[in-house]
Design an enzyme around this catalytic site. Sequence first.
Site, PDB file in Angstrom:
ATOM      1  N   LYS B  55      36.246  19.314  49.926  1.00  0.00           N
ATOM      2  CA  LYS B  55      37.253  20.168  49.282  1.00  0.00           C
ATOM      3  C   LYS B  55      38.582  20.095  50.031  1.00  0.00           C
ATOM      4  O   LYS B  55      39.651  20.058  49.409  1.00  0.00           O
ATOM      5  CB  LYS B  55      36.741  21.613  49.191  1.00  0.00           C
ATOM      6  N   GLN B  99      32.354  29.283  51.485  1.00  0.00           N
ATOM      7  CA  GLN B  99      31.258  28.360  51.174  1.00  0.00           C
ATOM      8  C   GLN B  99      29.925  29.115  51.225  1.00  0.00           C
ATOM      9  O   GLN B  99      29.664  29.858  52.164  1.00  0.00           O
ATOM     10  CB  GLN B  99      31.260  27.201  52.187  1.00  0.00           C
ATOM     11  N   ASP B 122      37.676  30.786  43.554  1.00  0.00           N
ATOM     12  CA  ASP B 122      36.336  30.258  43.297  1.00  0.00           C
ATOM     13  C   ASP B 122      35.589  31.134  42.280  1.00  0.00           C
ATOM     14  O   ASP B 122      34.480  30.796  41.872  1.00  0.00           O
ATOM     15  CB  ASP B 122      35.570  30.184  44.630  1.00  0.00           C
TER      16      ASP B 122
END
Lengths: 282, 282
Positions: B55, B99, B122
């Site tokens: 990413k 994450q 996200d």
Amino acid sequence: MSQARIMDGTALARRIVEETAEKAADLTARTGTAPCLATVLVGEDPASVTYVRMKQNRCRKAGIESRHVALPAGTTTGELVGTLRELSADPGVHGILLQHPMGPHIDERAAFEAITPEKDVDGVTFASFATMSFGLPGFVSCTPGGIMRLLDEYGVDPAGRRAVVVGRSAILGKPAGMLLLARDATVTYCHSRTADLSAAVREADIVVAAVGRARLIRGQDIKPGAVVVDAGYNAGNVGDVDFDSAVERASLITPVPGGVGPMTIATLLEQTVDAAARQLGV
Amino acid sequence: MSQARIMDGTALARRIVEETAEKAADLTARTGTAPCLATVLVGEDPASVTYVRMKQNRCRKAGIESRHVALPAGTTTGELVGTLRELSADPGVHGILLQHPMGPHIDERAAFEAITPEKDVDGVTFASFATMSFGLPGFVSCTPGGIMRLLDEYGVDPAGRRAVVVGRSAILGKPAGMLLLARDATVTYCHSRTADLSAAVREADIVVAAVGRARLIRGQDIKPGAVVVDAGYNAGNVGDVDFDSAVERASLITPVPGGVGPMTIATLLEQTVDAAARQLGV
């Protein structure tokens, strides 16, 4: 085919309110503080005034204090948000009910989000919707929560069964589907754009009608033996289900009135006392 | 029957990333500030390390700065929440990626909720889930958002069509269904407790497989002409759909890899630049 058994929401709601009143009395005795629901009303819409008054009466009978905040019709979103933030921070208030609809000049979502999730006993915030959706602890929207209680009372386990929810409103259809999904039903959402509603409803072991269209769902659409929950309430005391034909096919059915309706206030009262108990550390 | 047309996520993602890079360059030129994504990783799980690095690389290529916060495996929920609140308040950070999974000792929900919705690029917060569910403006979960973009790209209008989502995870199945419902599909959620998965999938005009079980869905379960979106990614580069048999029945299908996968990062990058633009007042 024999007629469906009636799911008696009036009787179940009465029992829940009695239990809630006992919990409220116990809490008041132990802490010296009675549970308190703040009711907030913008304007003087006659139906809304009646609803709020009914909720206040029910609170009083259950030993729950209510604090009414009547705001003028011209109240801005900013003013309403300010009031709701104050109530959210006020330790004397345990639950907040914002009567809606509030009129087109109010940003309803901004208002709802000003209610702290700890006091969202009507289950209208983003946080409450998400906790319902993810099967996490939190307050439920009152009508969907009442529906789940009715199913439990009558021994209906949604797990592995096909549930069809007709309607997708933020406080009824959507959360009802999410609560059924959290209980392991296979859930289908139908709505005004559904191409073949009858075909979809015929697949359902559990039908939840929550769309606000009188007698939209007919007996011929009900799978024999299905459980039919009618959360509609239309002009003339008529639900979303055509009761007379559906009762011949279903195994269990809610009447209108006396089915889902009474469960909504019972859930509100129960959640208010739960909120108070949590906030008072009991 | 002719073979399905392939929905090429790699090509679409490349185009979105190119457009995003142009927007990022324009934003940087106009404001003197490059968009910045904070990546937060707890511990050193090799797969997570790889994902985060990937990413970051993609960010760099698109002209997005990334700020990496590596926390030791023993980080507590409270410490992680503190870090995320700091990043939420930091005007130099426009988007936050936490994450996950983060390990069993972390309360993941508490951590997600420490991300301000304005930087939730996200799409993991309660607020993002609710805005997706209610069709309101906000950030989407990246994989479901990518799926909707793929459908749009290939001219698939979900309105009035039956969509079946297999899987009900908080960041994939549930939001994918809600996004389809917001676009007026008739949506069914299936999952491990669904009694007859094949029968349910056979009803679908649009199938979204998001369950993480290799080749669970076979061609014989696909209604001829259906659109098949495979969001599964299992060991051996295998999706949740048996591609070889499904491609013979579907009209459109995503491959694995090269279908949904590339769309996820593209959506993350796009939302990061959108978040930066909003925060920088452009």
